[in-house]
Write a protein that holds these residues in place. Sequence first.
Motif, PDB file in Angstrom:
ATOM      1  N   VAL A  20      27.300  53.960 -16.100  1.00 44.37           N
ATOM      2  CA  VAL A  20      27.475  54.744 -16.792  1.00 44.37           C
ATOM      3  C   VAL A  20      27.935  56.232 -16.366  1.00 44.37           C
ATOM      4  CG1 VAL A  20      26.442  56.172 -18.779  1.00 44.37           C
ATOM      5  CG2 VAL A  20      26.034  53.756 -18.553  1.00 44.37           C
ATOM      6  N   PHE A  21      27.026  56.559 -15.068  1.00 46.23           N
ATOM      7  CA  PHE A  21      27.316  57.805 -14.185  1.00 46.23           C
ATOM      8  C   PHE A  21      28.871  57.621 -13.636  1.00 46.23           C
ATOM      9  CE2 PHE A  21      22.749  59.227 -13.086  1.00 46.23           C
ATOM     10  CZ  PHE A  21      22.676  59.443 -14.427  1.00 46.23           C
ATOM     11  N   ALA A  22      29.173  56.480 -12.979  1.00 46.60           N
ATOM     12  CA  ALA A  22      30.350  56.167 -12.292  1.00 46.60           C
ATOM     13  C   ALA A  22      31.540  56.410 -13.452  1.00 46.60           C
ATOM     14  CB  ALA A  22      30.479  54.975 -11.864  1.00 46.60           C
ATOM     15  N   LEU A  23      31.401  56.092 -14.640  1.00 44.34           N
ATOM     16  CA  LEU A  23      32.498  56.390 -15.558  1.00 44.34           C
ATOM     17  C   LEU A  23      32.410  57.556 -16.580  1.00 44.34           C
ATOM     18  CD1 LEU A  23      32.062  52.622 -17.075  1.00 44.34           C
ATOM     19  CD2 LEU A  23      33.865  53.375 -15.409  1.00 44.34           C
ATOM     20  N   SER A  76      37.758  56.872   2.338  1.00 43.87           N
ATOM     21  CA  SER A  76      39.239  57.146   2.782  1.00 43.87           C
ATOM     22  C   SER A  76      39.501  58.627   2.698  1.00 43.87           C
ATOM     23  CB  SER A  76      40.273  56.529   2.039  1.00 43.87           C
ATOM     24  OG  SER A  76      41.574  56.909   2.185  1.00 43.87           O
ATOM     25  N   LEU A  77      40.536  59.443   3.470  1.00 41.07           N
ATOM     26  CA  LEU A  77      40.871  60.676   3.319  1.00 41.07           C
ATOM     27  C   LEU A  77      41.550  60.936   1.950  1.00 41.07           C
ATOM     28  CD1 LEU A  77      41.980  61.711   6.843  1.00 41.07           C
ATOM     29  CD2 LEU A  77      40.233  62.612   5.666  1.00 41.07           C
ATOM     30  N   HIS A  78      42.374  59.774   1.538  1.00 44.30           N
ATOM     31  CA  HIS A  78      43.030  59.774   0.476  1.00 44.30           C
ATOM     32  C   HIS A  78      42.530  58.962  -0.866  1.00 44.30           C
ATOM     33  CE1 HIS A  78      45.906  61.371   3.238  1.00 44.30           C
ATOM     34  NE2 HIS A  78      45.712  60.234   3.925  1.00 44.30           N
ATOM     35  N   THR A  79      41.127  59.005  -0.874  1.00 36.57           N
ATOM     36  CA  THR A  79      40.626  58.050  -2.173  1.00 36.57           C
ATOM     37  C   THR A  79      40.727  59.088  -3.538  1.00 36.57           C
ATOM     38  OG1 THR A  79      39.219  57.178  -0.544  1.00 36.57           O
ATOM     39  CG2 THR A  79      38.623  57.326  -2.795  1.00 36.57           C
ATOM     40  N   THR A  80      41.125  58.652  -4.274  1.00 36.99           N
ATOM     41  CA  THR A  80      41.142  59.541  -5.481  1.00 36.99           C
ATOM     42  C   THR A  80      40.116  59.496  -6.345  1.00 36.99           C
ATOM     43  OG1 THR A  80      42.156  57.575  -6.810  1.00 36.99           O
ATOM     44  CG2 THR A  80      44.052  59.146  -5.564  1.00 36.99           C
ATOM     45  N   GLU A  81      39.894  60.321  -7.338  1.00 44.48           N
ATOM     46  CA  GLU A  81      38.706  60.355  -8.584  1.00 44.48           C
ATOM     47  C   GLU A  81      38.856  58.952  -8.895  1.00 44.48           C
ATOM     48  OE1 GLU A  81      37.587  62.143 -12.579  1.00 44.48           O
ATOM     49  OE2 GLU A  81      38.985  63.330 -11.400  1.00 44.48           O
ATOM     50  N   SER A  82      39.864  58.429  -9.545  1.00 45.11           N
ATOM     51  CA  SER A  82      39.823  57.001 -10.121  1.00 45.11           C
ATOM     52  C   SER A  82      39.357  56.011  -9.244  1.00 45.11           C
ATOM     53  CB  SER A  82      41.057  56.677 -10.949  1.00 45.11           C
ATOM     54  OG  SER A  82      42.155  56.594  -9.605  1.00 45.11           O
ATOM     55  N   GLN A  83      39.838  56.096  -8.009  1.00 43.82           N
ATOM     56  CA  GLN A  83      39.378  55.018  -6.923  1.00 43.82           C
ATOM     57  C   GLN A  83      37.962  55.151  -6.732  1.00 43.82           C
ATOM     58  OE1 GLN A  83      42.128  56.072  -4.032  1.00 43.82           O
ATOM     59  NE2 GLN A  83      43.575  54.408  -4.336  1.00 43.82           N
ATOM     60  N   ALA A  84      37.456  56.343  -6.622  1.00 40.34           N
ATOM     61  CA  ALA A  84      36.035  56.657  -6.238  1.00 40.34           C
ATOM     62  C   ALA A  84      34.967  56.098  -7.614  1.00 40.34           C
ATOM     63  CB  ALA A  84      35.696  58.036  -6.120  1.00 40.34           C
ATOM     64  N   ALA A 118      34.131  64.624 -11.630  1.00 40.79           N
ATOM     65  CA  ALA A 118      34.383  63.975  -9.993  1.00 40.79           C
ATOM     66  C   ALA A 118      33.347  64.852  -9.161  1.00 40.79           C
ATOM     67  CB  ALA A 118      35.818  64.386  -9.841  1.00 40.79           C
ATOM     68  N   GLU A 119      33.165  66.010  -9.382  1.00 46.85           N
ATOM     69  CA  GLU A 119      32.167  66.528  -8.506  1.00 46.85           C
ATOM     70  C   GLU A 119      30.728  66.061  -8.185  1.00 46.85           C
ATOM     71  OE1 GLU A 119      32.415  69.192 -11.837  1.00 46.85           O
ATOM     72  OE2 GLU A 119      33.888  68.250 -10.682  1.00 46.85           O
ATOM     73  N   GLN A 120      30.350  65.451  -9.465  1.00 52.03           N
ATOM     74  CA  GLN A 120      28.996  64.778  -9.371  1.00 52.03           C
ATOM     75  C   GLN A 120      29.046  63.260  -9.329  1.00 52.03           C
ATOM     76  OE1 GLN A 120      27.195  66.530 -13.140  1.00 52.03           O
ATOM     77  NE2 GLN A 120      27.607  68.583 -12.707  1.00 52.03           N
ATOM     78  N   VAL A 177      21.322  57.489  -7.473  1.00 53.29           N
ATOM     79  CA  VAL A 177      20.337  56.887  -8.489  1.00 53.29           C
ATOM     80  C   VAL A 177      19.676  55.681  -8.154  1.00 53.29           C
ATOM     81  CG1 VAL A 177      21.949  55.597  -9.804  1.00 53.29           C
ATOM     82  CG2 VAL A 177      20.165  56.458 -11.220  1.00 53.29           C
ATOM     83  N   TYR A 178      20.262  54.827  -7.133  1.00 50.19           N
ATOM     84  CA  TYR A 178      19.508  53.802  -6.856  1.00 50.19           C
ATOM     85  C   TYR A 178      18.279  53.881  -5.954  1.00 50.19           C
ATOM     86  CZ  TYR A 178      23.949  51.451  -8.023  1.00 50.19           C
ATOM     87  OH  TYR A 178      25.067  50.618  -8.597  1.00 50.19           O
TER      88      TYR A 178
END
Length: 249
Positions: free
Chosen positions: A210-213, A141-149, A217-219, A226-227
């Motif tokens: 672990v990476f997701a949490l 989404s254009l409006h996807t926030t960091e927490s949503q990602a 944000a830029e990484q 990693v998959y």
Amino acid sequence: MTKRHQEIASAVPLDLDVLPRLGGFRLRGMEMTRLETFIDAAFAFAISMLVIAAQQIPDNIQTLLAAFKNVPTFVCSIAVLGIFWRGHWLWSRRYGLEDGASILISWAMIVTILIFIYPLKAIFGAMWYFLSSGQVGQRLSLHTTESQARTIFAIYALGLIAISAEILLLNFHAWQLREPLRLNERETLVTRGELSGWSIPVSVGIVSLVFALTLPAEQIQWSGWVYFSMIILVPLHDFFHKRGLKAGH
């Protein structure tokens, strides 16, 4: 031998050597059970959700061409589902189990698959959109926030961990029943190989979670990249596993 083990042993043919073999493994479950039939139906339903979830049947050229942008996402999603389906199919053929624990784990797998299908499609759509610079796939989404990602990557990781762990548990259950199933030395080694093999996606999923949490944000995309390590890890495991089977005989 416990009563439960006696019941399982009674369902195993007396002469196991007359059974058909796959890779040297005697197949105790050649006849489809109601459990396997239901699992197949659940996978078929999940695939139909992949097809119809995006939009209605195209009614003009522009809509048709836009629909083709989702083909790579669909193919990759089908491939992942196929890996899990084959894992359950192979377990069912090898051991032919339909006891309480097997049914419980398989039902948990059905629930997980039907929940997992949407984040699966979202992640692959975003991956192809990124790789093709927007030519195919679909961005989140254009409006996807960091927490949503972070959330979508975490949900995908949890789904992968859960399904892989469920197949691992099915094989662990079969390994625990190796005595009533009368597994020979090779079959026991193969079963242990399945346990270590399915530990790979579980482990990679944990790393992704672990990476997701934790990643900045830029990484955060590394939670998805990693998959691809499994492209190396799985064949490497298969190589050493096959070498161990040859050494054992």
